[in-house]
Design a protein around this motif. Structure first.
Motif, PDB file in Angstrom:
ATOM      1  N   UNK A 119       0.823  -1.234  -0.154  1.00 36.81           N
ATOM      2  CA  UNK A 119      -0.045   0.158   0.095  1.00 36.81           C
ATOM      3  C   UNK A 119       0.791   1.268  -0.050  1.00 36.81           C
ATOM      4  N   UNK A 120       2.000   1.242   0.781  1.00 30.73           N
ATOM      5  CA  UNK A 120       2.969   2.440   0.819  1.00 30.73           C
ATOM      6  C   UNK A 120       3.702   2.732  -0.724  1.00 30.73           C
ATOM      7  N   UNK A 121       3.929   1.638  -1.107  1.00 28.45           N
ATOM      8  CA  UNK A 121       4.547   1.634  -2.524  1.00 28.45           C
ATOM      9  C   UNK A 121       3.665   2.246  -3.693  1.00 28.45           C
ATOM     10  N   UNK A 122       2.445   1.632  -3.508  1.00 28.61           N
ATOM     11  CA  UNK A 122       1.312   2.126  -4.287  1.00 28.61           C
ATOM     12  C   UNK A 122       1.023   3.772  -3.925  1.00 28.61           C
ATOM     13  N   UNK A 123       1.104   4.109  -2.733  1.00 28.93           N
ATOM     14  CA  UNK A 123       0.649   5.332  -2.407  1.00 28.93           C
ATOM     15  C   UNK A 123       1.848   6.477  -3.027  1.00 28.93           C
ATOM     16  N   UNK A 124       3.141   5.975  -3.027  1.00 29.29           N
ATOM     17  CA  UNK A 124       4.198   6.887  -3.333  1.00 29.29           C
ATOM     18  C   UNK A 124       4.290   7.000  -5.018  1.00 29.29           C
ATOM     19  N   UNK A 125       3.712   5.587  -5.635  1.00 33.38           N
ATOM     20  CA  UNK A 125       3.649   5.669  -6.926  1.00 33.38           C
ATOM     21  C   UNK A 125       2.263   6.828  -7.373  1.00 33.38           C
ATOM     22  N   UNK A 126       1.490   6.838  -6.421  1.00 31.79           N
ATOM     23  CA  UNK A 126       0.266   7.652  -6.906  1.00 31.79           C
ATOM     24  C   UNK A 126       0.811   9.082  -6.692  1.00 31.79           C
ATOM     25  N   UNK A 127       1.532   9.210  -5.819  1.00 28.64           N
ATOM     26  CA  UNK A 127       2.181  10.867  -5.654  1.00 28.64           C
ATOM     27  C   UNK A 127       3.215  11.151  -6.730  1.00 28.64           C
ATOM     28  N   UNK A 128       3.991  10.313  -7.296  1.00 27.32           N
ATOM     29  CA  UNK A 128       4.614  10.650  -8.537  1.00 27.32           C
ATOM     30  C   UNK A 128       3.629  10.741  -9.630  1.00 27.32           C
ATOM     31  N   UNK A 129       2.633  10.065  -9.785  1.00 28.29           N
ATOM     32  CA  UNK A 129       1.765  10.186 -10.977  1.00 28.29           C
ATOM     33  C   UNK A 129       0.796  11.640 -10.680  1.00 28.29           C
ATOM     34  N   UNK A 130       0.703  12.045  -9.618  1.00 29.41           N
ATOM     35  CA  UNK A 130      -0.297  13.092  -9.244  1.00 29.41           C
ATOM     36  C   UNK A 130       0.918  14.363  -9.605  1.00 29.41           C
ATOM     37  N   UNK A 131       2.133  14.084  -9.086  1.00 26.48           N
ATOM     38  CA  UNK A 131       3.162  15.197  -9.212  1.00 26.48           C
ATOM     39  C   UNK A 131       3.290  15.388 -10.994  1.00 26.48           C
ATOM     40  N   UNK A 132       3.249  14.339 -11.675  1.00 28.83           N
ATOM     41  CA  UNK A 132       3.346  14.409 -13.210  1.00 28.83           C
ATOM     42  C   UNK A 132       2.370  15.009 -13.727  1.00 28.83           C
ATOM     43  N   UNK A 133       1.057  14.905 -13.417  1.00 27.60           N
ATOM     44  CA  UNK A 133      -0.150  15.174 -13.885  1.00 27.60           C
ATOM     45  C   UNK A 133      -0.389  16.950 -13.427  1.00 27.60           C
ATOM     46  N   UNK A 134       0.143  17.291 -12.185  1.00 24.06           N
ATOM     47  CA  UNK A 134      -0.217  18.603 -11.695  1.00 24.06           C
ATOM     48  C   UNK A 134       0.879  19.585 -12.265  1.00 24.06           C
ATOM     49  N   UNK A 135       1.961  18.957 -12.464  1.00 31.15           N
ATOM     50  CA  UNK A 135       3.206  20.003 -12.685  1.00 31.15           C
ATOM     51  C   UNK A 135       3.912  19.467 -14.072  1.00 31.15           C
ATOM     52  N   UNK A 136       4.835  20.212 -14.321  1.00 29.73           N
ATOM     53  CA  UNK A 136       5.733  20.056 -15.436  1.00 29.73           C
ATOM     54  C   UNK A 136       6.874  19.143 -15.066  1.00 29.73           C
ATOM     55  N   UNK A 137       7.043  18.748 -13.950  1.00 26.05           N
ATOM     56  CA  UNK A 137       8.190  17.931 -13.433  1.00 26.05           C
ATOM     57  C   UNK A 137       7.588  16.429 -14.012  1.00 26.05           C
ATOM     58  N   UNK A 138       8.705  15.899 -14.773  1.00 25.50           N
ATOM     59  CA  UNK A 138       8.461  14.250 -15.115  1.00 25.50           C
ATOM     60  C   UNK A 138       8.877  13.476 -14.242  1.00 25.50           C
ATOM     61  N   UNK A 139       7.789  13.232 -13.103  1.00 25.20           N
ATOM     62  CA  UNK A 139       8.005  12.344 -12.084  1.00 25.20           C
ATOM     63  C   UNK A 139       7.922  10.916 -12.399  1.00 25.20           C
ATOM     64  N   UNK A 140       7.088  10.629 -13.480  1.00 21.78           N
ATOM     65  CA  UNK A 140       6.845   9.284 -13.842  1.00 21.78           C
ATOM     66  C   UNK A 140       5.407   9.170 -13.205  1.00 21.78           C
ATOM     67  N   UNK A 141       5.148   7.701 -13.262  1.00 21.73           N
ATOM     68  CA  UNK A 141       3.878   7.298 -12.910  1.00 21.73           C
ATOM     69  C   UNK A 141       2.735   6.945 -13.687  1.00 21.73           C
ATOM     70  N   UNK A 142       1.749   6.087 -13.407  1.00 23.12           N
ATOM     71  CA  UNK A 142       0.793   5.922 -14.405  1.00 23.12           C
ATOM     72  C   UNK A 142      -0.269   6.730 -14.087  1.00 23.12           C
ATOM     73  N   UNK A 143      -1.261   7.502 -15.068  1.00 22.07           N
ATOM     74  CA  UNK A 143      -2.104   8.433 -14.734  1.00 22.07           C
ATOM     75  C   UNK A 143      -3.425   7.892 -13.881  1.00 22.07           C
ATOM     76  N   UNK A 144      -3.515   6.708 -14.183  1.00 24.11           N
ATOM     77  CA  UNK A 144      -4.586   6.026 -13.194  1.00 24.11           C
ATOM     78  C   UNK A 144      -4.653   6.090 -11.901  1.00 24.11           C
TER      79      UNK A 144
END
Length: 262
Positions: free
Chosen positions: A8-33
């Motif tokens: 769950x922690x790994x998924x949460x951190x992956x979600x953080x990376x995805x959200x950072x990529x979506x909300x900013x121009x920072x290419x943090x990776x992750x899947x949009x879903x």
């Protein structure tokens, strides 16, 4: 148990990376879903945006402030400003229902939107300029508070029938998501002043003012959106972010000015 918590922690951190990529121009990776399901991270992302915007404040005030303000909008790809202009035009035209939705989706900017954007920029620039180096602290807090207001607007609002905004509105529901976002926001808000060694009385005043302003803006924007559109979408979330940010920057500048007189 430990393996489940770790997953769950790994998924949460992956979600953080995805959200950072979506909300900013920072290419943090992750899947949009993953981004909508972990929307509760948004106050920390707002804090990061604010921190990345502050370095220009170390140089001479006029150009430094201009660069800092420009960075604020560039880092998030002007997403929130776009929503601010679109939904702001809906409010200023006084339209409701289907007519309001047509105004919202119109790709052309009207005079109302342009005037609103200019007012916003003037208030943001003048507020940051009036605070001087103190904006190194208040700017990240304002961005984090604005992001929390955006989350609260999604949490309180009704989702539309379609669109990306619907995913984030649905992803913000639930008491656990609200609790997580609130904890992240409060820690983010308190962390920056502590790093800069602000005194405890100032911190005690700053945190409640920021929290209350974010909640009031979220409640007001949600109410207006329900009356005008009948739902909350991505443009409304952007409007909530930008409205909360400019409101807080103005409040901070007034507080600092009042403190200088005492």
């Amino acid at each position: 148990m430990r393996r489940g918590l770790s997953a769950r922690l790994r998924e949460s951190l992956a979600g953080f990376r995805s959200l950072l990529t979506f909300l900013t121009i920072i290419p943090a990776g992750g899947e949009f879903n993953l981004a909508p399901r972990h929307f509760y991270w948004t106050p920390l992302i707002g804090l990061i945006e604010g921190l990345l915007s502050t370095p220009p404040l170390l140089i001479s005030r006029p150009i430094g402030v201009a660069l800092a303000v420009a960075l604020m909008y560039i880092i998030n790809g002007f997403q929130h400003m776009d929503g601010f202009l679109d939904f702001g035009e809906v409010l200023l035209t006084g339209r409701r229902g289907e007519e309001a939705v047509r105004v919202l989706k119109d790709p052309h900017r009207g005079a109302f939107a342009l005037a609103l954007g200019l007012i916003d920029l003037v208030l943001v620039y003048s507020s940051v300029s009036s605070m001087g180096k103190v904006a190194m602290v208040t700017l990240p807090i304002a961005e984090s508070s604005a992001a929390y207001a955006m989350f609260m607007t999604a949490h309180l609002g009704k989702p539309g029938e379609s669109g990306v905004g619907k995913l984030f509105v649905m992803g913000s529901k639930g008491g656990v998501n609200l609790a997580l976002s609130t904890i992240i926001y409060l820690v983010s808000t308190a962390a920056v002043p502590l790093i800069y060694h602000w005194d405890l009385p100032t911190l005690i005043l700053l945190v409640p003012v920021s929290l209350l302003t974010a909640i009031v803006v979220a409640l007001l924007v949600t109410r207006l959106s329900n009356l005008r559109l009948g739902f909350v979408n991505g443009d409304v979330l952007g409007f909530s972010f930008e409205s909360s940010k400019v409101t807080l920057l103005v409040i901070y500048s007034i507080m600092i000015y009042a403190a200088s007189l005492s």
